[in-house]
Design a protein around this motif. Sequence first.
Motif, PDB file in Angstrom:
ATOM      1  N   LEU A 153      59.809  60.224  18.970  1.00 38.04           N
ATOM      2  CA  LEU A 153      59.314  58.864  19.430  1.00 38.04           C
ATOM      3  C   LEU A 153      59.241  57.851  18.109  1.00 38.04           C
ATOM      4  O   LEU A 153      58.497  58.388  17.173  1.00 38.04           O
ATOM      5  CB  LEU A 153      58.054  58.945  20.050  1.00 38.04           C
ATOM      6  N   GLY A 154      59.766  56.682  17.985  1.00 37.37           N
ATOM      7  CA  GLY A 154      59.538  55.908  16.970  1.00 37.37           C
ATOM      8  C   GLY A 154      58.924  54.414  17.452  1.00 37.37           C
ATOM      9  O   GLY A 154      58.745  53.968  18.637  1.00 37.37           O
ATOM     10  N   LEU A 155      58.351  53.597  16.629  1.00 36.69           N
ATOM     11  CA  LEU A 155      58.225  52.140  16.706  1.00 36.69           C
ATOM     12  C   LEU A 155      59.246  51.220  16.763  1.00 36.69           C
ATOM     13  O   LEU A 155      59.733  51.136  15.608  1.00 36.69           O
ATOM     14  CB  LEU A 155      56.815  52.006  16.129  1.00 36.69           C
ATOM     15  N   ASP A 268      59.246  46.309  32.349  1.00 33.92           N
ATOM     16  CA  ASP A 268      60.562  46.814  32.108  1.00 33.92           C
ATOM     17  C   ASP A 268      60.665  46.243  30.660  1.00 33.92           C
ATOM     18  O   ASP A 268      61.471  45.213  30.358  1.00 33.92           O
ATOM     19  CB  ASP A 268      61.464  46.025  33.014  1.00 33.92           C
ATOM     20  N   TYR A 269      60.287  47.113  29.745  1.00 33.52           N
ATOM     21  CA  TYR A 269      60.294  46.944  28.354  1.00 33.52           C
ATOM     22  C   TYR A 269      61.650  46.725  27.809  1.00 33.52           C
ATOM     23  O   TYR A 269      61.928  46.002  26.909  1.00 33.52           O
ATOM     24  CB  TYR A 269      59.533  47.792  27.510  1.00 33.52           C
ATOM     25  N   ASP A 270      62.617  47.559  28.315  1.00 25.62           N
ATOM     26  CA  ASP A 270      64.014  47.810  27.967  1.00 25.62           C
ATOM     27  C   ASP A 270      64.771  46.444  28.028  1.00 25.62           C
ATOM     28  O   ASP A 270      65.740  45.970  27.322  1.00 25.62           O
ATOM     29  CB  ASP A 270      64.615  48.780  28.756  1.00 25.62           C
ATOM     30  N   ALA A 271      64.096  45.498  28.953  1.00 28.36           N
ATOM     31  CA  ALA A 271      64.852  44.148  29.251  1.00 28.36           C
ATOM     32  C   ALA A 271      64.031  43.157  28.314  1.00 28.36           C
ATOM     33  O   ALA A 271      64.340  42.191  27.850  1.00 28.36           O
ATOM     34  CB  ALA A 271      64.862  43.767  30.708  1.00 28.36           C
ATOM     35  N   ALA A 272      62.587  43.354  28.237  1.00 27.12           N
ATOM     36  CA  ALA A 272      61.798  42.431  27.624  1.00 27.12           C
ATOM     37  C   ALA A 272      62.122  42.362  26.152  1.00 27.12           C
ATOM     38  O   ALA A 272      62.138  41.294  25.437  1.00 27.12           O
ATOM     39  CB  ALA A 272      60.166  42.670  27.878  1.00 27.12           C
ATOM     40  N   PHE A 273      62.461  43.492  25.397  1.00 32.38           N
ATOM     41  CA  PHE A 273      62.460  43.508  24.080  1.00 32.38           C
ATOM     42  C   PHE A 273      63.788  42.687  23.572  1.00 32.38           C
ATOM     43  O   PHE A 273      63.666  42.006  22.983  1.00 32.38           O
ATOM     44  CB  PHE A 273      62.795  45.022  23.472  1.00 32.38           C
ATOM     45  N   LEU A 278      59.029  40.710  23.898  1.00 30.67           N
ATOM     46  CA  LEU A 278      58.241  42.006  23.495  1.00 30.67           C
ATOM     47  C   LEU A 278      58.431  42.294  21.992  1.00 30.67           C
ATOM     48  O   LEU A 278      59.461  42.321  21.583  1.00 30.67           O
ATOM     49  CB  LEU A 278      58.456  43.134  24.407  1.00 30.67           C
ATOM     50  N   ALA A 279      57.206  42.306  21.133  1.00 33.79           N
ATOM     51  CA  ALA A 279      57.448  42.556  19.660  1.00 33.79           C
ATOM     52  C   ALA A 279      57.560  43.907  19.041  1.00 33.79           C
ATOM     53  O   ALA A 279      58.272  44.216  18.253  1.00 33.79           O
ATOM     54  CB  ALA A 279      56.239  41.876  18.899  1.00 33.79           C
ATOM     55  N   MET A 280      56.849  44.888  19.835  1.00 33.64           N
ATOM     56  CA  MET A 280      56.744  46.333  19.485  1.00 33.64           C
ATOM     57  C   MET A 280      56.992  47.000  20.822  1.00 33.64           C
ATOM     58  O   MET A 280      56.231  46.587  21.736  1.00 33.64           O
ATOM     59  CB  MET A 280      55.738  46.474  18.477  1.00 33.64           C
ATOM     60  N   MET A 281      57.638  48.178  20.675  1.00 31.07           N
ATOM     61  CA  MET A 281      57.333  49.194  21.630  1.00 31.07           C
ATOM     62  C   MET A 281      57.894  50.411  20.956  1.00 31.07           C
ATOM     63  O   MET A 281      58.199  50.832  20.096  1.00 31.07           O
ATOM     64  CB  MET A 281      58.552  48.942  22.719  1.00 31.07           C
ATOM     65  N   LEU A 282      57.329  51.467  21.979  1.00 32.49           N
ATOM     66  CA  LEU A 282      57.689  53.036  21.634  1.00 32.49           C
ATOM     67  C   LEU A 282      58.985  53.241  22.078  1.00 32.49           C
ATOM     68  O   LEU A 282      59.320  52.901  23.213  1.00 32.49           O
ATOM     69  CB  LEU A 282      56.610  53.732  22.150  1.00 32.49           C
ATOM     70  N   ASP A 283      59.912  53.700  21.323  1.00 33.66           N
ATOM     71  CA  ASP A 283      61.070  54.158  22.043  1.00 33.66           C
ATOM     72  C   ASP A 283      61.715  55.386  21.137  1.00 33.66           C
ATOM     73  O   ASP A 283      61.439  55.902  19.937  1.00 33.66           O
ATOM     74  CB  ASP A 283      62.148  53.034  21.760  1.00 33.66           C
ATOM     75  N   ALA A 300      64.040  46.658  13.759  1.00 37.28           N
ATOM     76  CA  ALA A 300      63.973  47.866  12.958  1.00 37.28           C
ATOM     77  C   ALA A 300      63.168  49.036  13.792  1.00 37.28           C
ATOM     78  O   ALA A 300      62.419  48.695  14.489  1.00 37.28           O
ATOM     79  CB  ALA A 300      63.300  47.239  11.775  1.00 37.28           C
ATOM     80  N   ILE A 301      63.246  50.275  13.100  1.00 42.82           N
ATOM     81  CA  ILE A 301      62.653  51.187  13.641  1.00 42.82           C
ATOM     82  C   ILE A 301      61.426  51.673  12.394  1.00 42.82           C
ATOM     83  O   ILE A 301      61.784  51.700  11.422  1.00 42.82           O
ATOM     84  CB  ILE A 301      63.291  52.391  13.844  1.00 42.82           C
ATOM     85  N   ALA A 302      60.258  51.842  12.851  1.00 44.72           N
ATOM     86  CA  ALA A 302      59.117  52.373  12.002  1.00 44.72           C
ATOM     87  C   ALA A 302      58.601  53.844  12.627  1.00 44.72           C
ATOM     88  O   ALA A 302      58.893  53.937  13.770  1.00 44.72           O
ATOM     89  CB  ALA A 302      58.121  51.306  11.750  1.00 44.72           C
ATOM     90  N   PRO A 303      58.213  54.560  11.541  1.00 46.48           N
ATOM     91  CA  PRO A 303      57.544  55.740  12.196  1.00 46.48           C
ATOM     92  C   PRO A 303      56.358  55.344  12.880  1.00 46.48           C
ATOM     93  O   PRO A 303      55.720  54.195  12.862  1.00 46.48           O
ATOM     94  CB  PRO A 303      57.021  56.474  10.764  1.00 46.48           C
TER      95      PRO A 303
END
Lengths: 442, 301
Positions: A153-155, A268-273, A278-283, A300-303
Motif C-alpha cells: 500500500l502506498g500513498l 468511489d475514490y477510484d473515480a474521484a481521484f 480527491l488529493a490523496m488516497m491509499l492505493d 505521484a506515489i509516496a511511501p
Amino acid sequence: MRSPITPLVGLVLACSLMFGCGQKKDRAAAKVTITFWHSFVSSTVPALNELLKKFEQEHPNLAVKAQYIPSGDALIQKLITAIQSQTAPDVSWIHADYLQNLVQANAIYQMDEFLHGPNGLAAEELNDFYPALLEAASWRGTLYSMPMEATNLGLLYNRGLFRNAGLDPDRPPQNWEELREYARKLTFDKNGDGKLDQVGFGIPIFPASGPLGNWMAWQWLPFLWQAGGYNINLEQTEVLFNSAAGVQALTLWKEIYHELNLISFTPDYDAAFPGQQLAMMLDGPWNLPRYRGFRHIDWAIAPLPAGPAKRATIVGGEYLAIFKQSQHPQEAWTFVKWILKPETQAEWSMKSGYLPVRHAATKIKAYQDFLQANPGLKVYVDQLDFGQSPRPVDFHGLEITRLMAEAIEKATLGKQDPKTVLDEAAAKANQLLQQAAQAARK
Amino acid sequence: MPFQVTKKSRPLIYQQGRSAILFLSPTLLVFSAFILFPVLFSFYLSFHKWNMFSQERAFVGLENYTRVLQSAEFWSVLKNTAVYTLGTVPLNMAFALLVAYFLHKKVFGKKFLRTAFFTPVIISAVAAAVIWRWIYEPNFGLLNYFLSWFGLPSVNWLNDPTAAMSALIIMGVWKTFGVNMVLFAAGLEAIPQHYYEAAEIDGAGKWSKFWNITLPLLSPTTFFIVVMSIIGSFQVFDIVYVLTSGGPLGTTKVLVFYLYEQAFKFFEMGYASAVAYLLFALIFILTLLQIRFLQRRVHYT
C-alpha cells in the motif's frame, strides 16, 4: 407459452452429441495440459496471456489452460464445487484468507514435496523471497502455496492540487500529524453549498459486509502497525487489535473522517481521484497501468506516512497452490517454479503493475531501468523492505477480519468510541479462537 | 375441489396416471435434482456442522437452531427485513393500483406505457442495481442532481445509515411493482361493467364508485398480491447484494443476505441451513395468519 429453456436444452444436447463440448482430447498425447484458475482484474488478463504464451514457448511439451473467474469469492466457491466433484484444477491462484479451508479439506499440497524434490529450489533461493510473503503463503508455519506476485500500500497523491494549496509536491506527508494537516488544507467547499468540491484524503470506509470490507480492514492494518500493534498474538489465543495501538490508529481514522466530513463524499475514490476531487488516497501498484493513462493529472506515489512507533506498510499478494487432485503435480510445479524465476517476475511486474516476490528480480538491469522510468513503481518496490504481512490467523480468519472491519465502520461512520467497538469485536474474536482451540484438542 | 375417486373410474385414472407420469417425467427429474433434493439436503444439513470443504458432517442436533435464535445479529437482520417489507409492500401496492387504474381507462399509448412500467421486472436485478448505484451516487448521481433543482440538500444515499434502507425500498418498489400492476389490471378487467352503470344511474360519483365497487371487487386480487408481496419481500436478496451489500453499518442486511454470508463467506453450511428453515417457518406462519385474518374480508362477485 413456449418455455425459453427448451431451445437452450436442445442446443446443449446437440452440441454435446456432435462435438463433446469442452471434452476435447489433446491429439498430441505427449503434451500435458495444466489447468490454471485465477481471478485477476480483467485489465491484467492480456499481460497474463503473454506470460503464458512465453511459458509454452519455453516448454514445448506443456500447455497451460487458463480459466478466468471474475471475483475471488466466485473462485473459492468454484473451487469448493470442483473439490467435491473431483474436478479441481492443477494450479489455482488463491487468496491467503482461504488457505486454512483448503488445507483442512486436504485439497492442496505442502510445498516441501516440490521444494526438496529433484526439481526443487535451494534454500538460498527461498531466502531471496520477501519473508512477509512466505509467511502469508504458509499455514501454521508450513508452506502450502507460493507467492505469484506482491503488492503493498502506498500513498497516491495529486501534485497539482498540492501546488494549488501551497504545499510542496516533492514533500508528501511524512507522519500522521502531517497527513492530517495536509488533508485539512486540501479539503474545501468552494461555493458553500454543503457539498465538498475537493477532499484532501480518502479514509477508505466501506460496508464491512460488502465486497470491499476486507479491503478496508487491509488498509487499516498498516496504521495499527505504525502505532506498534499487532492483529493477533503468536500463540493464537487472543487478538491484539484492541490494544492501545489499535485505539490510536482507529482514533486517527475516525478524526480525519469527521474533520473532512467524508460522510457527504463519494466512497468511489477510484473515480474521484482522476476527477481531481480527491488529493490523496491509499492505493496499490496494480492501478499504476491505469494511472499512466491519466495525462491530465500530475500524480505521484509516496511511501505511507510513518506512525508514532515506526514506518510500516502492508504486503499482500496472491498465491499459487497445487491441488492434490491434479494428474500432473510435477508439471504443475514446473509451471509454478517458472513463475518464480527472477526473469519471469521482473517481466510480469513490468507488464502487470504488480511487484516481484523476490529481491533477485529487482537486480535485473532491464527492471532497474524500468524502475528509473517509473518512479511510482519504484516507491512500491522500495517499500517491500519494510512491509509486513498480517500475522496469519490459523482459525476463523475470515470472521475475525470481518469483526475488525465492523469495528472500523462503527467508529468512523457510526461515530462510536474506538476503544469500545474494538473491545467488543475483540471479545467476539477471542471467543471464536477459544472454540477453535477446544475443537483442536478434541 | 377434491377429486372424487369412485371404484368405476379407477382403471382410467390408473392409465391416465401412468401416461401423466411419463409426460411429467422430464420436469419431475429437473424438479427433483434442482429443487426437491436441495430442499431435503439443506434440511438434513441444518442438524449438522459442515464447512463445505471436508468430507465429514458432524451431527449436532438442534444446536444450529439454538445458535441462530441466540444470535443478536439474526434478530437485527430480521428487523431489517421487516422494515423492508413494511416499506415496500404498501408502497408497491398503492403504486401498482394507481398505475393499473389509470391504464385501465382509455389512455393514449396504453400498451406502450404498460410495457414500460413492466420492464423493470424483466431487467436483470444486477444490471438494474448497477444503474441505481449511479442514480444514488452522492457526487455526480442523477437523484442528487434532481434534488438540487429544488434546492434540496444532497444525500449520500448508499453510505448514510439513515438513508440506505429508503434507497433500497425505492429501488425494490420500482423493480417489483410491475407484476402487481399487471395483476391489478387483470382484476380490473374482470369487474363487470353493469355494476358501474347501475351505480351511475343511482348518481354515484367517481370516488364513491371506486370505493364501493372497484375496491371490494378487487379484493381477491388484492389478497393474493398481499400474500405474494410479503413472501417476496422477505426473500429479497439480489438487489441488496449489488446495491448496498448489507451496509452501511449493517442497516440493510436482510435475512437472505445474512444466510448467504454464513453459507458462502464463512462456510457455515449447517448454520445457514437452519437460518433458511427458520425463514421458511416464518413465512409459513405469516401466510397462515394472513389467510386467517384477511381472507374473511375478501368479496367474490
